[in-house]
Motif scaffolding. Structure first.
Motif, PDB file in Angstrom:
ATOM      1  N   PRO A  22       0.855  -1.193   0.000  1.00 46.40           N
ATOM      2  CA  PRO A  22       0.000   0.000   0.000  1.00 46.40           C
ATOM      3  C   PRO A  22       0.886   1.236   0.000  1.00 46.40           C
ATOM      4  O   PRO A  22       2.096   1.141  -0.150  1.00 46.40           O
ATOM      5  CB  PRO A  22      -0.775  -0.131   1.312  1.00 46.40           C
ATOM      6  CG  PRO A  22       0.204  -0.808   2.218  1.00 46.40           C
ATOM      7  CD  PRO A  22       0.994  -1.762   1.343  1.00 46.40           C
TER       8      PRO A  22
ATOM      9  N   LYS B 286      -2.673   8.705   0.699  1.00 43.40           N
ATOM     10  CA  LYS B 286      -3.817   8.260  -0.085  1.00 43.40           C
ATOM     11  C   LYS B 286      -4.601   9.477  -0.559  1.00 43.40           C
ATOM     12  O   LYS B 286      -4.591  10.522   0.095  1.00 43.40           O
ATOM     13  CB  LYS B 286      -4.715   7.338   0.752  1.00 43.40           C
ATOM     14  CG  LYS B 286      -3.981   6.084   1.228  1.00 43.40           C
ATOM     15  CD  LYS B 286      -4.795   5.300   2.226  1.00 43.40           C
ATOM     16  CE  LYS B 286      -3.970   4.145   2.773  1.00 43.40           C
ATOM     17  NZ  LYS B 286      -2.870   4.615   3.651  1.00 43.40           N
TER      18      LYS B 286
ATOM     19  N   THR C  70     -16.005   6.537  -0.978  1.00 44.17           N
ATOM     20  CA  THR C  70     -15.058   5.528  -1.446  1.00 44.17           C
ATOM     21  C   THR C  70     -14.792   5.683  -2.934  1.00 44.17           C
ATOM     22  O   THR C  70     -15.549   6.325  -3.668  1.00 44.17           O
ATOM     23  CB  THR C  70     -15.582   4.107  -1.193  1.00 44.17           C
ATOM     24  OG1 THR C  70     -16.797   3.919  -1.959  1.00 44.17           O
ATOM     25  CG2 THR C  70     -15.861   3.872   0.283  1.00 44.17           C
TER      26      THR C  70
ATOM     27  N   ALA D 217      -9.726   1.165  -5.175  1.00 43.17           N
ATOM     28  CA  ALA D 217      -8.486   1.180  -4.397  1.00 43.17           C
ATOM     29  C   ALA D 217      -7.297   1.667  -5.206  1.00 43.17           C
ATOM     30  O   ALA D 217      -6.438   2.388  -4.690  1.00 43.17           O
ATOM     31  CB  ALA D 217      -8.210  -0.221  -3.846  1.00 43.17           C
TER      32      ALA D 217
ATOM     33  N   TYR E  43      -4.806   4.714  -3.439  1.00 42.71           N
ATOM     34  CA  TYR E  43      -3.392   4.631  -3.068  1.00 42.71           C
ATOM     35  C   TYR E  43      -2.555   5.514  -3.990  1.00 42.71           C
ATOM     36  O   TYR E  43      -2.736   5.501  -5.217  1.00 42.71           O
ATOM     37  CB  TYR E  43      -2.907   3.184  -3.141  1.00 42.71           C
ATOM     38  CG  TYR E  43      -3.512   2.311  -2.071  1.00 42.71           C
ATOM     39  CD1 TYR E  43      -3.106   2.405  -0.750  1.00 42.71           C
ATOM     40  CD2 TYR E  43      -4.520   1.400  -2.378  1.00 42.71           C
ATOM     41  CE1 TYR E  43      -3.669   1.616   0.238  1.00 42.71           C
ATOM     42  CE2 TYR E  43      -5.092   0.607  -1.401  1.00 42.71           C
ATOM     43  CZ  TYR E  43      -4.659   0.715  -0.095  1.00 42.71           C
ATOM     44  OH  TYR E  43      -5.225  -0.063   0.879  1.00 42.71           O
TER      45      TYR E  43
ATOM     46  N   SER F 290      -3.043  -4.308   2.601  1.00 40.94           N
ATOM     47  CA  SER F 290      -3.645  -3.237   3.392  1.00 40.94           C
ATOM     48  C   SER F 290      -3.682  -3.643   4.855  1.00 40.94           C
ATOM     49  O   SER F 290      -4.129  -4.750   5.188  1.00 40.94           O
ATOM     50  CB  SER F 290      -5.069  -2.943   2.902  1.00 40.94           C
ATOM     51  OG  SER F 290      -5.779  -2.141   3.823  1.00 40.94           O
TER      52      SER F 290
ATOM     53  N   VAL G  98      -6.896  -5.936  -1.049  1.00 42.93           N
ATOM     54  CA  VAL G  98      -7.968  -5.412  -1.887  1.00 42.93           C
ATOM     55  C   VAL G  98      -7.570  -5.549  -3.347  1.00 42.93           C
ATOM     56  O   VAL G  98      -6.383  -5.603  -3.684  1.00 42.93           O
ATOM     57  CB  VAL G  98      -8.304  -3.930  -1.580  1.00 42.93           C
ATOM     58  CG1 VAL G  98      -8.955  -3.818  -0.212  1.00 42.93           C
ATOM     59  CG2 VAL G  98      -7.066  -3.056  -1.650  1.00 42.93           C
TER      60      VAL G  98
ATOM     61  N   ASP H  38     -11.937  -2.682  -5.872  1.00 36.27           N
ATOM     62  CA  ASP H  38     -12.620  -2.606  -4.581  1.00 36.27           C
ATOM     63  C   ASP H  38     -12.777  -1.149  -4.147  1.00 36.27           C
ATOM     64  O   ASP H  38     -11.819  -0.366  -4.213  1.00 36.27           O
ATOM     65  CB  ASP H  38     -11.836  -3.363  -3.511  1.00 36.27           C
ATOM     66  CG  ASP H  38     -12.057  -4.860  -3.564  1.00 36.27           C
ATOM     67  OD1 ASP H  38     -13.157  -5.276  -3.958  1.00 36.27           O
ATOM     68  OD2 ASP H  38     -11.135  -5.611  -3.201  1.00 36.27           O
TER      69      ASP H  38
ATOM     70  N   ILE I 224     -12.889   1.643  -1.548  1.00 40.34           N
ATOM     71  CA  ILE I 224     -12.428   1.897  -0.180  1.00 40.34           C
ATOM     72  C   ILE I 224     -12.290   3.402   0.059  1.00 40.34           C
ATOM     73  O   ILE I 224     -12.095   4.164  -0.877  1.00 40.34           O
ATOM     74  CB  ILE I 224     -11.084   1.210   0.111  1.00 40.34           C
ATOM     75  CG1 ILE I 224      -9.963   1.785  -0.780  1.00 40.34           C
ATOM     76  CG2 ILE I 224     -11.198  -0.305  -0.070  1.00 40.34           C
ATOM     77  CD1 ILE I 224      -8.575   1.339  -0.384  1.00 40.34           C
TER      78      ILE I 224
END
Length: 247
Positions: A7, A11, A75, A78, A82, A111, A117, A121, A123
């Motif tokens: 990860p 973010k 969300t 993913a 990141y 993660s 993930v 996905d 998030i």
């Protein structure tokens, strides 16, 4: 081939999107542990101890506020949340649709909060590293070790795993037997060392090329050959590790 990415500490917070739905994430065998860690992180982030426990400074105060409302935060996929050097070089948005489709089926991201993930996905942006010890629950690693290895086996489905995680995230759960790890070594004046920025950037570029070219490999040897064909200097460093040498 399954490629497992680390990860990033940083973010990108989605500006809009659905709230987090743990039941909709891939690898449903991880849902119970995700729920435990999410509850603990949200609870911690409402206390004065949050910054100390999470190892955050005054400039990350907003991250703690967002942690406290993770269930309501927007969300996004993913792979868009990141950020950092590796993800900048991977440049997901710059890949064509065929390469992104390969990435959706061949990439997994480690993660501390969600275990693993997939790129698609949904998030929220969160702040918790894999080295954290949570009140009442203990270390993050102690929660993931019993369940994460089986999830990696499920995702690999018998194919080769290229494990690019850092040591902190490998400690959350070992990859299946036969997986390949990679080091990026910078050689200068005959001496080799691992330079963090070069390590992350090169891994991002390598993953980008693997997706763009549709590379598949069955073992470390065939992966090394494919990387050499793409222009990298690669040396075997044991049966399950490759060294990419930058000169």
């Amino acid at each position: 081939m399954l490629i497992v990415l680390p990860p990033s500490e940083g973010k990108t917070r989605p500006q809009a999107g659905l709230p987090l739905d743990l039941a909709a994430l891939s690898s449903p065998r991880l849902t119970r542990t995700r729920e435990q860690l999410l509850n603990a992180l949200v609870r911690l982030s409402t206390t004065k101890r949050a910054a100390e426990v999470l190892g955050l400074g005054p400039q990350q105060a907003d991250d703690i506020v967002r942690n406290a409302r993770l269930r309501e935060e927007p969300t996004a996929p993913a792979i868009e949340v990141y950020t950092g050097v590796l993800y900048g070089e991977l440049d997901w948005s710059g890949l064509d649709e065929d390469a992104r489709e390969r990435g959706r089926s061949s990439l997994a991201i480690a993660s501390a909060l969600f275990g693993l993930v997939r790129p698609h996905d949904l998030i929220p942006a969160y702040r918790m590293s894999g080295s954290v010890t949570l009140p009442r629950l203990g270390t993050v690693a102690s929660r993931w070790k019993p369940v994460l290895p089986a999830a990696l086996v499920d995702l690999a489905d018998g194919e080769l795993v290229l494990d690019l995680r850092s040591g902190t995230y490998v400690a959350l759960g070992q990859a299946p037997a036969g997986s390949v790890t990679m080091r990026v070594l910078t050689e200068k004046d005959g001496k080799r060392s691992i330079v963090s920025h070069s390590n992350k950037a090169t891994k991002g570029r390598i993953v980008r090329r693997l997706l763009a070219e549709g590379v598949e490999a069955k073992d470390a040897e065939s992966l090394a050959d494919a990387l050499r064909d793409l222009g990298w200097t690669v040396e075997a460093s044991g049966p399950a590790r490759l060294d990419v040498v930058l000169r």
